[in-house]
Write an enzyme that holds these catalytic residues in place. Structure first.
Site, PDB file in Angstrom:
ATOM      1  N   LYS A 198       5.618  -4.418  -7.296  1.00 15.47           N
ATOM      2  CA  LYS A 198       6.076  -5.476  -6.406  1.00 15.47           C
ATOM      3  C   LYS A 198       6.371  -6.713  -7.255  1.00 15.47           C
ATOM      4  O   LYS A 198       5.508  -7.186  -8.005  1.00 15.47           O
ATOM      5  CB  LYS A 198       5.023  -5.793  -5.349  1.00 15.47           C
ATOM      6  CG  LYS A 198       4.862  -4.708  -4.290  1.00 15.47           C
ATOM      7  CD  LYS A 198       3.839  -5.125  -3.253  1.00 15.47           C
ATOM      8  CE  LYS A 198       3.902  -4.208  -2.030  1.00 15.47           C
ATOM      9  NZ  LYS A 198       3.443  -2.852  -2.330  1.00 15.47           N
TER      10      LYS A 198
ATOM     11  N   GLU B 248      -1.268   7.147  -1.330  1.00 15.64           N
ATOM     12  CA  GLU B 248      -1.035   5.863  -2.001  1.00 15.64           C
ATOM     13  C   GLU B 248      -2.188   4.887  -1.753  1.00 15.64           C
ATOM     14  O   GLU B 248      -2.576   4.662  -0.603  1.00 15.64           O
ATOM     15  CB  GLU B 248       0.278   5.239  -1.542  1.00 15.64           C
ATOM     16  CG  GLU B 248       0.546   3.890  -2.204  1.00 15.64           C
ATOM     17  CD  GLU B 248       1.973   3.398  -2.038  1.00 15.64           C
ATOM     18  OE1 GLU B 248       2.219   2.206  -2.307  1.00 15.64           O
ATOM     19  OE2 GLU B 248       2.852   4.206  -1.662  1.00 15.64           O
TER      20      GLU B 248
ATOM     21  N   LYS C 113       1.976   3.959   7.291  1.00 16.30           N
ATOM     22  CA  LYS C 113       0.873   3.018   7.187  1.00 16.30           C
ATOM     23  C   LYS C 113      -0.360   3.630   7.852  1.00 16.30           C
ATOM     24  O   LYS C 113      -0.465   3.696   9.075  1.00 16.30           O
ATOM     25  CB  LYS C 113       1.256   1.683   7.832  1.00 16.30           C
ATOM     26  CG  LYS C 113       2.362   0.970   7.074  1.00 16.30           C
ATOM     27  CD  LYS C 113       1.966   0.747   5.614  1.00 16.30           C
ATOM     28  CE  LYS C 113       3.097   0.224   4.765  1.00 16.30           C
ATOM     29  NZ  LYS C 113       2.735   0.046   3.363  1.00 16.30           N
TER      30      LYS C 113
ATOM     31  N   ASP D 213       0.246   5.825   2.940  1.00 20.27           N
ATOM     32  CA  ASP D 213      -0.139   4.594   2.242  1.00 20.27           C
ATOM     33  C   ASP D 213      -1.281   3.922   2.996  1.00 20.27           C
ATOM     34  O   ASP D 213      -1.083   3.342   4.066  1.00 20.27           O
ATOM     35  CB  ASP D 213       1.063   3.662   2.146  1.00 20.27           C
ATOM     36  CG  ASP D 213       0.754   2.391   1.360  1.00 20.27           C
ATOM     37  OD1 ASP D 213      -0.348   2.304   0.777  1.00 20.27           O
ATOM     38  OD2 ASP D 213       1.608   1.492   1.326  1.00 20.27           O
TER      39      ASP D 213
END
Length: 367
Positions: A265, A218, A165, A193
């Site tokens: 998702k 990402e 992250k 990401d």
């Protein structure tokens, strides 16, 4: 078979690590999940779950899921839950937008169809490819040293793919990527990401600074156009996530050669019915996929596992198991990780039995 009732339950899901942080200073310590039970006149009940990643990640929030379900539920009474495309069309006529609201109902209907036919959901989605599949681990945003230590710990637990992250200060993010990459070998996969957290010039700085590292970039920026600009100016492999919310944008991205992989998702697109549609388009186009959801517990993890297991291995970029991140169990029979791998259940439907005490009393019940 007809739907006779819909129950909605609210469940808190605290995290083992105490919290989860990502771009722009966002942090969640307890996830707010909504579990839906779809009851039928045949005595079969199906279950689904939706759990937004707080109110700032996507246009979705936990209380909105329950409010939307109270709005949507009356239109579903009397419908046949095994007619999945008809249910999908009914929901999207009854409530415009709000894909996440419809997700748990759609998943519950797949669970019902599996129970009726005596087949696992993965079989209904296309088959079971392999005995199990590898998982990725999301590494909460922290100092470079702390994130590298977390990567090393989960590497030793059997994980081979790591989603860092980032999406904060560009210079710190470069340090985060380098520190984590130093803990990994050629057999591992590293993803940076940003969760939309960089401006284009920041994304380009980071991508240029880590050109010597085998790392995927990402969803660096907020909009599709910004991400496409970054894509066209870097040779790092590229993943799109937040902007891929349906077939039209996927077709545009395929035409623009905008990514090497996408993140599907389930709740972002409106359920397994629509997730399968995107999945099958990617299969035809040769685009690999991360198969997951925004968050969740046992029931959401079961749905993810069935979608992943029904996808041929060469097109699975990564999969995650959200129930291993949280401290509360909500269903027996839910898939559990073993050495960084997961398998969908072999029983009918999702293959899970909800734990009544964990769900508690419904916060909404259709009349």
């Amino acid at each position: 078979m007809r739907i006779t009732g819909i129950r909605v339950h609210q469940v808190d899901l605290p995290l083992h690590e105490g919290g989860y942080s990502w771009s722009d200073g966002n942090r969640v310590e307890v996830f707010d999940a909504t579990v839906v039970a779809v009851e039928t006149d045949a005595g079969i009940t199906g279950y689904g779950e939706v759990c937004p990643l707080g109110p700032t990640y996507l246009p979705a929030y936990a209380a909105g899921a329950r409010t939307g379900l109270a709005e949507l539920a009356p239109s579903l009474i009397g419908a046949d839950p095994t007619e999945l495309l008809a249910i999908d069309r009914l929901m999207h006529r009854a409530l415009r937008g709000h894909n996440y609201v419809k997700t748990a109902v759609d998943v519950a209907c797949w669970d019902i169809l599996g129970q009726v036919t005596g087949q696992p959901v993965c079989t209904l989605l296309g088959g079971r490819f392999g005995n199990d599949f590898p998982l990725y681990r999301a590494i909460s945003q922290d100092t470079p040293e702390a994130m590298a230590a977390s990567v090393a710990s989960y590497r030793d637990a059997g994980y081979a793919t790591f989603q860092l992250k980032v999406g904060g200060d560009a210079d710190t993010d470069i340090e985060r990527i380098r520190a984590c990459a130093a803990e990994l070998g050629r057999e591992h996969t590293l993803v940076a990401d940003a969760n939309t957290g960089w401006l284009p010039h920041e994304a380009l700085r980071v991508a240029a600074a880590v050109r010597d590292i085998d790392v995927y970039i990402e969803q660096p920026c907020m909009t599709y156009e910004e991400c496409l600009t970054v894509r066209r100016h870097t040779d790092r492999p590229f993943v799109l996530d937040e902007v891929i919310d349906g077939v039209p944008v996927l077709l545009r991205a395929l035409a623009d050669h905008a990514m090497d992989a996408i993140n599907i998702k389930i709740s972002k697109v409106g359920g397994l019915t629509r997730a399968r549609r995107l999945r099958d388009l990617c299969l035809e186009a040769g685009i690999t996929m991360t198969l997951e959801d925004s968050w969740g517990g046992d029931i959401a993890t079961a749905a993810i596992a069935h979608l992943a297991h029904s996808t041929p291995a060469e097109w699975r970029f990564s999969v995650t198991d959200f129930n291993s991140y949280v401290t509360v169990r909500t269903a027996e029979g839910a898939p559990r990780r073993e050495q960084g791998r997961l398998a969908a259940g072999t029983g009918p439907g999702l293959g899970i039995i909800p734990i009544a005490a964990a769900l508690g009393e419904p916060v909404y019940r259709s009349v």
